[in-house]
Design an enzyme around this catalytic site. Structure first.
Site, PDB file in Angstrom:
ATOM      1  N   TYR A  46      32.206  33.254  68.228  1.00 29.88           N
ATOM      2  CA  TYR A  46      32.535  33.793  66.907  1.00 29.88           C
ATOM      3  C   TYR A  46      31.347  34.537  66.306  1.00 29.88           C
ATOM      4  O   TYR A  46      31.450  35.679  65.869  1.00 29.88           O
ATOM      5  CB  TYR A  46      32.989  32.651  66.010  1.00 29.88           C
ATOM      6  CG  TYR A  46      32.801  32.888  64.539  1.00 29.88           C
ATOM      7  CD1 TYR A  46      33.428  33.961  63.918  1.00 29.88           C
ATOM      8  CD2 TYR A  46      32.005  32.029  63.787  1.00 29.88           C
ATOM      9  CE1 TYR A  46      33.256  34.175  62.563  1.00 29.88           C
ATOM     10  CE2 TYR A  46      31.848  32.243  62.439  1.00 29.88           C
ATOM     11  CZ  TYR A  46      32.456  33.309  61.825  1.00 29.88           C
ATOM     12  OH  TYR A  46      32.286  33.508  60.496  1.00 29.88           O
ATOM     13  N   ASP A  81      38.988  41.541  55.474  1.00 27.77           N
ATOM     14  CA  ASP A  81      38.829  40.459  56.443  1.00 27.77           C
ATOM     15  C   ASP A  81      37.548  40.702  57.227  1.00 27.77           C
ATOM     16  O   ASP A  81      37.472  41.624  58.038  1.00 27.77           O
ATOM     17  CB  ASP A  81      40.056  40.451  57.372  1.00 27.77           C
ATOM     18  CG  ASP A  81      39.933  39.485  58.544  1.00 27.77           C
ATOM     19  OD1 ASP A  81      38.869  38.869  58.715  1.00 27.77           O
ATOM     20  OD2 ASP A  81      40.909  39.352  59.306  1.00 27.77           O
ATOM     21  N   ILE A  82      36.518  39.868  56.986  1.00 23.64           N
ATOM     22  CA  ILE A  82      35.258  39.993  57.710  1.00 23.64           C
ATOM     23  C   ILE A  82      34.982  38.688  58.453  1.00 23.64           C
ATOM     24  O   ILE A  82      34.868  37.634  57.833  1.00 23.64           O
ATOM     25  CB  ILE A  82      34.081  40.364  56.772  1.00 23.64           C
ATOM     26  CG1 ILE A  82      32.758  40.358  57.541  1.00 23.64           C
ATOM     27  CG2 ILE A  82      34.031  39.454  55.543  1.00 23.64           C
ATOM     28  CD1 ILE A  82      32.669  41.394  58.646  1.00 23.64           C
ATOM     29  N   GLU A  83      34.868  38.784  59.786  1.00 22.50           N
ATOM     30  CA  GLU A  83      34.706  37.596  60.618  1.00 22.50           C
ATOM     31  C   GLU A  83      33.517  37.679  61.559  1.00 22.50           C
ATOM     32  O   GLU A  83      32.987  36.660  61.972  1.00 22.50           O
ATOM     33  CB  GLU A  83      35.973  37.370  61.450  1.00 22.50           C
ATOM     34  CG  GLU A  83      37.237  37.260  60.629  1.00 22.50           C
ATOM     35  CD  GLU A  83      38.474  37.095  61.504  1.00 22.50           C
ATOM     36  OE1 GLU A  83      38.325  36.666  62.656  1.00 22.50           O
ATOM     37  OE2 GLU A  83      39.580  37.412  61.032  1.00 22.50           O
ATOM     38  N   LYS A  84      33.133  38.880  61.937  1.00 15.00           N
ATOM     39  CA  LYS A  84      32.113  39.049  62.967  1.00 15.00           C
ATOM     40  C   LYS A  84      30.779  39.481  62.382  1.00 15.00           C
ATOM     41  O   LYS A  84      30.721  40.122  61.336  1.00 15.00           O
ATOM     42  CB  LYS A  84      32.589  40.091  63.985  1.00 15.00           C
ATOM     43  CG  LYS A  84      33.806  39.671  64.787  1.00 15.00           C
ATOM     44  CD  LYS A  84      34.381  40.835  65.584  1.00 15.00           C
ATOM     45  CE  LYS A  84      33.401  41.356  66.616  1.00 15.00           C
ATOM     46  NZ  LYS A  84      34.010  42.439  67.426  1.00 15.00           N
TER      47      LYS A  84
END
Length: 279
Positions: free
Chosen positions: A50, A173-176
Site C-alpha cells: 500500500y 480519493d488519495i491512497e498511494k
C-alpha cells in the site's frame, strides 16, 4: 656457537583454537536474521504494498477485524449506511439493490467517476444513472494518481461529473504515496486539485483515504475538509468527530451485487446527512 634448530611440532598445537561449530558461526546468525526479516516482511506485505504504491485501487490491510460486520452495523444502527462501487463490480441488478446483508438499508451510493488525468471509470455513467433512478443519494469520487498532473486530474473530474442539489460534494480519493516527488509536493498537488474542484462546484470536497494515511499525512494540513476514512481493522463504538464517513469493510454483501462491496457508515442520522449534501 651453533644453534640447534627446533623440530616442527606435528599434530595440533596445544594453543590452537578449536574450530567454531556451525551454530557459533556468523553464517548461522546471518541465516537466522534473514529468516526473521523475511517473516516480518511477509506479515506486513499488504501494508508495504500500500505505502509503496503497488496496490492500485483498493486499500488492503494485513489484519482482519475480529468483530463481525453485523455487530459494527448494529452498534451504529441509528446512523445512515451506504456503499461505494466502481467498474470492478462485475454485475449489478439494480432492481434488487436495497440493503446490505442482514437487512441494513442502503441510503447512499458513491461511484468512482475518474482515474488520474485522462480516464473515466468505464461504468460511471451507467451506474450513476441507475443509482439516481433508484433514488439513492449519490456521490462521485476521483481516484488520484500522485505522479500525474493535479490540474489535469481536476479537469478530468470536472469534464465527466455533473453534480446537483442533493448530491454529495465531490470526493478526492488519495491512497498511494508518490514515487517521483516528496510528500510536501504531493500535498501541494492535492490542494491544487481541491481548490479547482471547489471553485467549479461551489462546495468543499470530501477527502477519502485510509486511517493510517490520514493520520500520517493529511490530518494536520487538510483539517478544513470533511474526511471519509477507510478502517477495516478497528471497531469504534464512537466514530471520530473528524470523520464524516467511515468505510468499515470491503467485504460486505448486498442483494443485486455480484461479489463483495464496500460498506460505509455516515457519522450521523439520515436527517443530519442532508447537512453535508450540496445545497
Amino acid at each position: 656457537m651453533a644453534v640447534k634448530k627446533k623440530k616442527p611440532v606435528s599434530g595440533k598445537s596445544a594453543k590452537s583454537k578449536p574450530k567454531s561449530s556451525f551454530f557459533q558461526s556468523g553464517i548461522f546468525y546471518g541465516i537466522v536474521f534473514i529468516f526473521l526479516f523475511s517473516v516480518v516482511l511477509y506479515s506486513q506485505k499488504n501494508a508495504l504494498a500500500y505505502y509503496l504504491g503497488f496496490k492500485t485501487d483498493k486499500i488492503v490491510y494485513a489484519e482482519t477485524r475480529l468483530v463481525p460486520l453485523e455487530k459494527v452495523l448494529d452498534t451504529h444502527i441509528e446512523k445512515s449506511f451506504g456503499i461505494d462501487i466502481s467498474e470492478y463490480q462485475d454485475k449489478i441488478d439494480w432492481s434488487k439493490v436495497k440493503e446490505l446483508e442482514g437487512g441494513y438499508p442502503i441510503e447512499f451510493v458513491f461511484i468512482r467517476a475518474t482515474v488520474g488525468n485522462d480516464r473515466a471509470d468505464f461504468k460511471f455513467k451507467k451506474y450513476w444513472k441507475k443509482a439516481k433512478e433508484k433514488k439513492f443519494i449519490c456521490g462521485a469520487y476521483h481516484y488520484y494518481r500522485p505522479n500525474e498532473n493535479s490540474v489535469q486530474q481536476a479537469n478530468n473530474f470536472i469534464k465527466n461529473v455533473t453534480l446537483v442539489e442533493g448530491d454529495f460534494p465531490p470526493v478526492l480519493d488519495i491512497e498511494k504515496l508518490p514515487k517521483e516527488q516528496s510528500i510536501e509536493r504531493l500535498k501541494i498537488g492535492l490542494k491544487r486539485w481541491l481548490t479547482i474542484v471547489e471553485k467549479h462546484y461551489g462546495v468543499k470536497p470530501i477527502i477519502y483515504s485510509s486511517e493510517s494515511y490520514y493520520t500520517d499525512f493529511l490530518r494536520d494540513d487538510f483539517e478544513e475538509y470533511p474526511f471519509w476514512i477507510a478502517s477495516y481493522t478497528s471497531f469504534y463504538k464512537d466514530i471520530d468527530d473528524e470523520w464524516s464517513i467511515w468505510q468499515i469493510s470491503e467485504n460486505a454483501k448486498a442483494d443485486g451485487i455480484k461479489g463483495r462491496v464496500d460498506a460505509n457508515i455516515y457519522n450521523g442520522t439520515s436527517v443530519s446527512l442532508k447537512e453535508i449534501l450540496i445545497k
